[in-house]
Design a protein around this motif. Structure first.
Motif, PDB file in Angstrom:
ATOM      1  N   ILE A  83       0.831  -1.208   0.000  1.00 43.32           N
ATOM      2  CA  ILE A  83       0.000   0.000   0.000  1.00 43.32           C
ATOM      3  C   ILE A  83       0.862   1.254   0.000  1.00 43.32           C
ATOM      4  CG2 ILE A  83      -1.681   1.313   1.353  1.00 43.32           C
ATOM      5  CD1 ILE A  83      -2.897  -1.345   2.182  1.00 43.32           C
ATOM      6  N   GLU A  84       1.953   1.253   0.749  1.00 48.15           N
ATOM      7  CA  GLU A  84       2.851   2.413   0.753  1.00 48.15           C
ATOM      8  C   GLU A  84       3.488   2.609  -0.614  1.00 48.15           C
ATOM      9  OE1 GLU A  84       5.519   1.534   3.911  1.00 48.15           O
ATOM     10  OE2 GLU A  84       4.173   2.288   5.461  1.00 48.15           O
ATOM     11  N   SER A  85       3.830   1.519  -1.289  1.00 43.19           N
ATOM     12  CA  SER A  85       4.408   1.621  -2.628  1.00 43.19           C
ATOM     13  C   SER A  85       3.404   2.188  -3.617  1.00 43.19           C
ATOM     14  CB  SER A  85       4.877   0.254  -3.105  1.00 43.19           C
ATOM     15  OG  SER A  85       5.847  -0.255  -2.244  1.00 43.19           O
ATOM     16  N   LEU A  86       2.154   1.730  -3.528  1.00 41.52           N
ATOM     17  CA  LEU A  86       1.123   2.260  -4.425  1.00 41.52           C
ATOM     18  C   LEU A  86       0.834   3.723  -4.144  1.00 41.52           C
ATOM     19  CD1 LEU A  86      -1.389  -0.698  -4.610  1.00 41.52           C
ATOM     20  CD2 LEU A  86       0.111   0.131  -6.407  1.00 41.52           C
ATOM     21  N   ARG A  87       0.885   4.126  -2.884  1.00 44.28           N
ATOM     22  CA  ARG A  87       0.658   5.544  -2.555  1.00 44.28           C
ATOM     23  C   ARG A  87       1.748   6.427  -3.123  1.00 44.28           C
ATOM     24  NH1 ARG A  87      -1.627   5.066   3.550  1.00 44.28           N
ATOM     25  NH2 ARG A  87      -3.764   4.584   2.947  1.00 44.28           N
ATOM     26  N   GLU A  88       2.969   5.901  -3.250  1.00 44.01           N
ATOM     27  CA  GLU A  88       4.030   6.679  -3.889  1.00 44.01           C
ATOM     28  C   GLU A  88       3.736   6.882  -5.366  1.00 44.01           C
ATOM     29  OE1 GLU A  88       7.886   5.052  -3.261  1.00 44.01           O
ATOM     30  OE2 GLU A  88       7.775   5.262  -1.094  1.00 44.01           O
ATOM     31  N   ILE A  89       3.090   5.896  -5.988  1.00 40.92           N
ATOM     32  CA  ILE A  89       2.792   5.988  -7.412  1.00 40.92           C
ATOM     33  C   ILE A  89       1.580   6.867  -7.669  1.00 40.92           C
ATOM     34  CG2 ILE A  89       2.097   4.667  -9.452  1.00 40.92           C
ATOM     35  CD1 ILE A  89       3.670   2.308  -8.268  1.00 40.92           C
ATOM     36  N   ILE A  90       0.467   6.596  -6.984  1.00 43.82           N
ATOM     37  CA  ILE A  90      -0.776   7.315  -7.294  1.00 43.82           C
ATOM     38  C   ILE A  90      -1.144   8.380  -6.273  1.00 43.82           C
ATOM     39  CG2 ILE A  90      -1.750   5.478  -8.687  1.00 43.82           C
ATOM     40  CD1 ILE A  90      -3.402   4.591  -6.370  1.00 43.82           C
ATOM     41  N   GLY A  91      -0.379   8.506  -5.204  1.00 41.75           N
ATOM     42  CA  GLY A  91      -0.632   9.562  -4.231  1.00 41.75           C
ATOM     43  C   GLY A  91      -1.508   9.115  -3.078  1.00 41.75           C
ATOM     44  N   THR A  92      -1.615   9.986  -2.107  1.00 40.18           N
ATOM     45  CA  THR A  92      -2.430   9.705  -0.932  1.00 40.18           C
ATOM     46  C   THR A  92      -3.850  10.206  -1.180  1.00 40.18           C
ATOM     47  OG1 THR A  92      -0.493  10.013   0.458  1.00 40.18           O
ATOM     48  CG2 THR A  92      -2.614  10.079   1.557  1.00 40.18           C
TER      49      THR A  92
END
Length: 60
Positions: free
Chosen positions: A5-14
Motif C-alpha cells: 500500500i505504501e508503494s502504491l501511494r508513492e505511485i498514485i498519491g495519498t
C-alpha cells in the motif's frame, strides 16, 4: 521494508477526497478526485498484470 500500500501511494498519491468548508454544513466529498484515484489504481493493476504476463510468456 515498504508495504504494498505504501508503494502504491508513492505511485498514485495519498487519497484526499473530503473537502472541508468554512462550517460543518458546507463540507463535501470530491467525487472527481475519487474517480481519478480509482482510475489510476485500476491502471496500475492492469500494468502490473501485463508485466507479469510478459514475464510468464518469456519463460514458457
Amino acid at each position: 521494508m515498504q508495504t504494498l500500500i505504501e508503494s502504491l501511494r508513492e505511485i498514485i498519491g495519498t487519497p484526499d477526497f473530503y473537502i472541508e468548508g468554512t462550517n460543518s454544513y458546507s463540507s463535501s466529498w470530491d467525487y472527481g478526485a475519487m474517480l481519478e484515484y480509482a482510475f489510476c489504481g485500476i491502471l496500475v493493476c492492469v500494468v502490473v498484470i501485463s508485466v507479469f504476463k510478459l514475464v510468464r510468456k518469456a519463460f514458457d
